[in-house]
Motif scaffolding. Structure first.
Motif, PDB file in Angstrom:
ATOM      1  N   PHE D 111       0.834  -1.211   0.000  1.00 28.40           N
ATOM      2  CA  PHE D 111       0.000   0.000   0.000  1.00 28.40           C
ATOM      3  C   PHE D 111       0.866   1.258   0.000  1.00 28.40           C
ATOM      4  O   PHE D 111       0.602   2.212  -0.729  1.00 28.40           O
ATOM      5  CB  PHE D 111      -0.951  -0.012   1.208  1.00 28.40           C
ATOM      6  CG  PHE D 111      -2.258  -0.685   0.886  1.00 28.40           C
ATOM      7  CD1 PHE D 111      -2.300  -2.046   0.573  1.00 28.40           C
ATOM      8  CD2 PHE D 111      -3.448   0.032   0.830  1.00 28.40           C
ATOM      9  CE1 PHE D 111      -3.497  -2.675   0.258  1.00 28.40           C
ATOM     10  CE2 PHE D 111      -4.651  -0.584   0.507  1.00 28.40           C
ATOM     11  CZ  PHE D 111      -4.679  -1.937   0.215  1.00 28.40           C
ATOM     12  N   GLU D 112       1.894   1.238   0.812  1.00 24.92           N
ATOM     13  CA  GLU D 112       2.782   2.401   0.883  1.00 24.92           C
ATOM     14  C   GLU D 112       3.409   2.668  -0.490  1.00 24.92           C
ATOM     15  O   GLU D 112       3.456   3.802  -0.968  1.00 24.92           O
ATOM     16  CB  GLU D 112       3.884   2.111   1.921  1.00 24.92           C
ATOM     17  CG  GLU D 112       4.746   3.313   2.237  1.00 24.92           C
ATOM     18  CD  GLU D 112       5.934   2.936   3.136  1.00 24.92           C
ATOM     19  OE1 GLU D 112       5.979   1.763   3.612  1.00 24.92           O
ATOM     20  OE2 GLU D 112       6.810   3.798   3.337  1.00 24.92           O
ATOM     21  N   ALA D 114       2.309   1.604  -3.484  1.00 25.17           N
ATOM     22  CA  ALA D 114       1.297   1.963  -4.473  1.00 25.17           C
ATOM     23  C   ALA D 114       0.962   3.460  -4.377  1.00 25.17           C
ATOM     24  O   ALA D 114       0.909   4.175  -5.381  1.00 25.17           O
ATOM     25  CB  ALA D 114       0.038   1.124  -4.262  1.00 25.17           C
ATOM     26  N   LYS D 115       0.773   3.891  -3.149  1.00 30.74           N
ATOM     27  CA  LYS D 115       0.443   5.310  -2.920  1.00 30.74           C
ATOM     28  C   LYS D 115       1.517   6.220  -3.540  1.00 30.74           C
ATOM     29  O   LYS D 115       1.210   7.148  -4.295  1.00 30.74           O
ATOM     30  CB  LYS D 115       0.371   5.537  -1.411  1.00 30.74           C
ATOM     31  CG  LYS D 115       0.000   6.953  -0.994  1.00 30.74           C
ATOM     32  CD  LYS D 115      -0.263   6.976   0.524  1.00 30.74           C
ATOM     33  CE  LYS D 115      -0.741   8.354   0.994  1.00 30.74           C
ATOM     34  NZ  LYS D 115       0.266   9.396   0.832  1.00 30.74           N
ATOM     35  N   ARG D 116       2.764   5.904  -3.229  1.00 30.51           N
ATOM     36  CA  ARG D 116       3.849   6.767  -3.684  1.00 30.51           C
ATOM     37  C   ARG D 116       4.055   6.727  -5.191  1.00 30.51           C
ATOM     38  O   ARG D 116       4.318   7.747  -5.825  1.00 30.51           O
ATOM     39  CB  ARG D 116       5.146   6.405  -2.952  1.00 30.51           C
ATOM     40  CG  ARG D 116       5.132   6.781  -1.482  1.00 30.51           C
ATOM     41  CD  ARG D 116       5.088   8.302  -1.281  1.00 30.51           C
ATOM     42  NE  ARG D 116       6.190   8.951  -1.919  1.00 30.51           N
ATOM     43  CZ  ARG D 116       7.350   9.247  -1.312  1.00 30.51           C
ATOM     44  NH1 ARG D 116       7.509   8.983  -0.030  1.00 30.51           N
ATOM     45  NH2 ARG D 116       8.318   9.844  -1.976  1.00 30.51           N
ATOM     46  N   LYS D 118       1.865   5.987  -7.470  1.00 33.80           N
ATOM     47  CA  LYS D 118       0.711   6.629  -8.119  1.00 33.80           C
ATOM     48  C   LYS D 118       0.866   8.158  -8.065  1.00 33.80           C
ATOM     49  O   LYS D 118       0.674   8.851  -9.079  1.00 33.80           O
ATOM     50  CB  LYS D 118      -0.576   6.200  -7.406  1.00 33.80           C
ATOM     51  CG  LYS D 118      -1.827   6.947  -7.842  1.00 33.80           C
ATOM     52  CD  LYS D 118      -2.247   6.580  -9.263  1.00 33.80           C
ATOM     53  CE  LYS D 118      -3.477   7.402  -9.678  1.00 33.80           C
ATOM     54  NZ  LYS D 118      -3.992   6.986 -10.977  1.00 33.80           N
ATOM     55  N   GLU D 119       1.234   8.668  -6.913  1.00 39.64           N
ATOM     56  CA  GLU D 119       1.446  10.112  -6.786  1.00 39.64           C
ATOM     57  C   GLU D 119       2.498  10.612  -7.769  1.00 39.64           C
ATOM     58  O   GLU D 119       2.396  11.698  -8.319  1.00 39.64           O
ATOM     59  CB  GLU D 119       1.897  10.457  -5.355  1.00 39.64           C
ATOM     60  CG  GLU D 119       0.761  10.434  -4.350  1.00 39.64           C
ATOM     61  CD  GLU D 119       1.268  10.540  -2.905  1.00 39.64           C
ATOM     62  OE1 GLU D 119       0.455  10.398  -1.986  1.00 39.64           O
ATOM     63  OE2 GLU D 119       2.488  10.733  -2.721  1.00 39.64           O
ATOM     64  N   ALA D 153      -5.000  -2.665  -3.170  1.00 44.51           N
ATOM     65  CA  ALA D 153      -4.187  -1.441  -3.309  1.00 44.51           C
ATOM     66  C   ALA D 153      -4.549  -0.721  -4.597  1.00 44.51           C
ATOM     67  O   ALA D 153      -4.600   0.515  -4.649  1.00 44.51           O
ATOM     68  CB  ALA D 153      -2.694  -1.790  -3.291  1.00 44.51           C
ATOM     69  N   GLU D 156      -7.773   1.102  -4.032  1.00 46.22           N
ATOM     70  CA  GLU D 156      -7.528   2.236  -3.131  1.00 46.22           C
ATOM     71  C   GLU D 156      -6.895   3.425  -3.873  1.00 46.22           C
ATOM     72  O   GLU D 156      -7.257   4.568  -3.635  1.00 46.22           O
ATOM     73  CB  GLU D 156      -6.580   1.772  -2.006  1.00 46.22           C
ATOM     74  CG  GLU D 156      -6.181   2.842  -1.023  1.00 46.22           C
ATOM     75  CD  GLU D 156      -7.272   3.136   0.000  1.00 46.22           C
ATOM     76  OE1 GLU D 156      -8.203   2.305   0.126  1.00 46.22           O
ATOM     77  OE2 GLU D 156      -7.222   4.196   0.656  1.00 46.22           O
ATOM     78  N   TYR D 157      -5.938   3.110  -4.755  1.00 45.36           N
ATOM     79  CA  TYR D 157      -5.204   4.210  -5.384  1.00 45.36           C
ATOM     80  C   TYR D 157      -5.529   4.378  -6.865  1.00 45.36           C
ATOM     81  O   TYR D 157      -4.792   5.016  -7.599  1.00 45.36           O
ATOM     82  CB  TYR D 157      -3.700   4.041  -5.154  1.00 45.36           C
ATOM     83  CG  TYR D 157      -3.374   4.018  -3.686  1.00 45.36           C
ATOM     84  CD1 TYR D 157      -3.545   5.177  -2.912  1.00 45.36           C
ATOM     85  CD2 TYR D 157      -2.969   2.866  -3.050  1.00 45.36           C
ATOM     86  CE1 TYR D 157      -3.292   5.157  -1.549  1.00 45.36           C
ATOM     87  CE2 TYR D 157      -2.712   2.836  -1.691  1.00 45.36           C
ATOM     88  CZ  TYR D 157      -2.885   3.984  -0.941  1.00 45.36           C
ATOM     89  OH  TYR D 157      -2.648   3.969   0.402  1.00 45.36           O
ATOM     90  N   ASN D 158      -6.601   3.748  -7.300  1.00 43.20           N
ATOM     91  CA  ASN D 158      -7.073   3.925  -8.675  1.00 43.20           C
ATOM     92  C   ASN D 158      -6.019   3.556  -9.718  1.00 43.20           C
ATOM     93  O   ASN D 158      -5.659   4.361 -10.578  1.00 43.20           O
ATOM     94  CB  ASN D 158      -7.551   5.378  -8.869  1.00 43.20           C
ATOM     95  CG  ASN D 158      -8.294   5.536 -10.185  1.00 43.20           C
ATOM     96  OD1 ASN D 158      -8.853   4.573 -10.716  1.00 43.20           O
ATOM     97  ND2 ASN D 158      -8.282   6.747 -10.722  1.00 43.20           N
TER      98      ASN D 158
END
Lengths: 338, 338, 338, 338
Positions: D111-112, D114-116, D118-119, D153, D156-158
């Protein structure tokens, strides 16, 4: 040659290619398929190689039909070439053994080695006086001093000498001491050196380059023959592959390939080719039964103290054992040790 | 180095290896594991390379730790080497373009090409006068006549000249006309030639051999530097792989490898490297953004009539387009075209 | 393992690496040289492989010391593995011949071939029922029908059957008809398939991948053994090299390498390995004298009409001649044909 | 095709070959040269490939003219294939970034990451749940648990999910969680797997085998398309060469080759391709400017603790920097990040 046109090549483009081919004195035979047109070309391929039509619009590919070498080819000369070195015959069913140390380190070790390998059945003494070393910090050979020792040992024990020439400027010097010039793998496409050796009449043993195909090797031989020297011996000494357990990978398959494509003799160097003492014998025997014309083997009185290639050098008793096996196999096959 | 002993190596065998190592003036640090003993060796690796312990009983393998090259290494010299050729800077962020025909075919075509590539932004004129050709029947170059044309065209259009040297005997002659000596891929391990070029003070561009690793290339550079000439430029011109669609495979990965391991500049030759006109531009650009210090590109007024390598030579307008792209990328990256 | 630190690694960086190593339950032995520090690591290498320290600051390289395979190693098991297939012994000095058509094309051709190869001395019948073909448009095999014919012919002529399994889902089906599972070169690293075959107890012949090293091959064997099946036979069927005259390059050197590193038997497939009828015999013989435990050879009643691999299939009389040579060589070496 | 007859082929032999060709429903056009006769064959090459004439007496060689693949070829479909994955476009000038950890190690790290990523601009999340590992003792992946985390994930992060399928039996399971199936390099010629994936309608990313040519890769793609699935994405992830400094050698040259020969999109995986963190960025950029349709990059929150491929994984801030460079290059070239 066959010129393959692109699927969407226009009639105009096809016409231009045909005109170009015929302007070079060759004949063009187009074959029109449903999807593709191909143009068969009759005449000397070297002309089309020198004036390639690939840059013409609409051309997809040009495929060679003829072999690029002539004098080295079996088609040019049906019977096996037999090279005579002071009475030692190489090729045509005769089997020759070239043995000795990787480098000539000093007079004593060379004489000791020559004596022992001759007794065991080798007729040609090998030994490097000029060494091609990957590192400038490694032992580079004794130079002319090493050549003198080779010649003296050869006379003493009634052998012939093979040694490496790395530079066209050294040919004259080496010619005084050696009976066969050796061209190393790294110089297989040193075309200047090949041409100069083509002007001598001494046998040349040409080692296959590490990334060379059988056709590359025969093209390199062609350079020597086309320059005037027919006495070319080929040598397989291992190609580079992904394998790292052996130093190189001796390609036994090239033996039947050479026998099909060429009349020249071929020798297997299983010492440089494998870089492992345990492999030298099995690969030498494999080469013999696959049809090789000889074997080159490194032998050293004390591999622990060798200045180069100790890990692959046979000890005297190991060489004796290998020679006795090779003799039995040759006898079994009805071949002669020269 | 680290000496790895076999699982079943005896204490006696380990002791003998340690004694040998110490007799060479090196220090041995054995580490005894449950299964294996390894012996770390402190001191100059070249000594152990010259006197390998592999032939000792019980030794399984010897692993090198240090890099085999010194002067060519980034560790020896932290900052990028910048080579100055009549004011044209190569290395250290400067980007140089070397362009011209594969072979010098005649005076007119060379002058026409030089004029156009200079206008487009190239500062160094390339052109072969002595050509290494796989076939003895192909065009071998104009020799000194070609060199003269190169020099004249360079003066006329204010360029520097790079041309290939294939034989140590030609160095003196080529030195009169050229600003950079080029060593071809087939001669990368022609150690005699490398040593002789090491005695000159002119820049040498060393092309990577077709089966060479980055360490092999840097060892070849080491030969030149160790012989006295620091002005070495490396060149990636494609390695041999299983791919046949392109003539060779340009290895872009070697650019960051060279930048890590060495301070020497590196040029990409995407013309010889790919052998396809369509690939020359994309690969030249790929090299530029991956950090190469320059690009070598073949340009011909009329590739249809070229005596060598027509299929990969750019036409003038194609070169113009590529140069204008390269300039934009350089500007974008804040780098200078020299 | 040995961890090589960069020349400029700080004490702090070295300390962190040592801490990491010890936190994994391993012992670290640093050796401080003048230029470099190296850290010898004692303990299970697989732990360090699973938690590599390469990403730590200051680490230049990590060198493996132990072999990555265990059960497949000669160190684990000194004596040769001998595999028994219905009384036919493979390994340990016994020499086995596996022969038959590339694909099972129909019942008649298979029975005719089985009869002839058995008479000549082959004990194992080969034939593809599921064929891995580079093109989806090529003959893909008869499937289960082919398997049935193989089983029937084997019973009729008292032979064992070897055939290829390409998919884990086919194992159960093939198990009903075959005595040895064959894993093709393209599936050498199909780890799912290897694991599933590890759960059976039937012998598996594992072919070396086209770009695999001897260690890669032994690691693939390790997968099968670690999953529970010890009956692994290795097979050399040619690697990819730059040579195009032969379809692949049979690497005879791997035979002594396997004999040093492992206790598993190794077979040479000179038919797929060379792709040329003229080469099948010489390479089979080379394998035999280099120490291989058997030979796999394609035989077809009428290669002109074969649905696959006609160019390399031996005719009956050619196979007879080769077998009679192989028998003489085996006799000469004191080995037995199983 | 073109059939090349031997120099000494008899009229009778030539006649038999022509008869055979015509009996297969093809047309034969012989061209009689001075030395050689060649026979041009018009019609479907697959027929001649399935019934090769090589075993006929007098035949030297058979040369293919047509490309062996059809649906994958640019000739079959002129315009670029654009694949739509939940609105994310791949191919036709769009550039896609696939990023994430080598293996899914646990929910948090995924998750961590994926978030980064994606950003930073990645739209597709990569991560292995089933891992092909050279050693059976290495971490083999979390299996279905890993797939679930990927799906969660991604929601969550599209993002969309790409993950590897190693076995046809896993297709159904993976289909529930993934948006793109990935076929690894070792399975490029696992024809059973390719055919099964051809029966789905989900995009398949096919990685080039380590010893495969561009034609081998396109033939493997042909298997998938011929089985019914047109949504094939190619991926270059490095080939095996003699270079050992990088883990593999990313072949940038294949990008323009694919663009010429095919309409399919191609992605560059510079993480697996080079195996060195320092090389990931330069090679990703090189791919972009050479025309690749996307980049696959491994990112890990803490490469020091990765369970696989830590040495090549980018840290978050390194990935941010690379993405910002890639965006600038894309903008500069007028291309879009999808």
């Amino acid at each position: 040659m066959v010129i393959v046109m692109k699927n969407n090549a226009t009639e105009e483009q096809i016409k231009k290619v045909i005109e170009r081919v015929e302007s070079l004195g060759l004949k063009a035979h187009p074959i029109y398929g449903q999807e593709k047109t191909i143009i068969g070309v009759i005449g000397d391929e070297n002309i089309l190689r020198a004036h390639p039509v690939n840059p013409y619009e609409g051309v997809e590919e040009v495929k060679s039909i003829a072999k690029p070498f002539k004098f080295a080819s079996r088609e040019f000369k049906q019977e096996d070439t037999i090279i005579d070195v002071n009475g030692i015959k190489i090729g045509g069913g005769n089997f020759v053994v070239m043995a000795g140390p990787c480098s000539v380190e000093n007079r004593d070790m060379l004489f000791e080695t020559a004596k022992r390998v001759k007794e065991a059945g080798a007729s040609i003494l090998r030994g490097g006086a000029f060494k091609p070393r990957t590192s400038p910090y490694d032992f580079q050979g004794l130079g002319e001093e090493g050549l003198k020792y080779l010649k003296e040992a050869a006379i003493e024990y009634n052998m012939a000498v093979i040694t490496e020439v790395m530079d066209a400027r050294d040919i004259e010097l080496i010619d005084k001491y050696a009976d066969i010039f050796q061209v190393g793998a790294r110089n297989m496409q040193n075309f200047t050196l090949l041409k100069e050796l083509g002007k001598t009449d001494k046998p040349v043993m040409l080692k296959r380059g590490m990334a060379a195909t059988v056709k590359d090797l025969l093209m390199a031989a062609e350079y020597i023959i086309a320059s005037g020297n027919k006495n070319v011996i080929l040598c397989e000494r291992g190609i580079r592959t992904f394998e790292t357990y052996t130093r190189n990978t001796v390609d036994i398959n090239i033996i039947p390939s050479v026998k099909e494509l060429s009349h020249l003799p071929i020798i297997i160097d299983s010492s440089h080719g494998t870089g492992r003492r345990s492999h030298v014998g099995p690969i030498a025997l494999a080469g013999l039964v696959a049809g090789a014309d000889g074997s080159m083997i490194e032998v050293h009185p004390s591999p622990e103290n060798a200045l180069s290639d100790g890990p692959q050098s046979l000890r005297f008793h190991e060489f004796d054992e290998l020679m006795s096996k090779m003799k039995k196999y040759l006898e079994f096959e009805g071949r002669k040790l020269s």
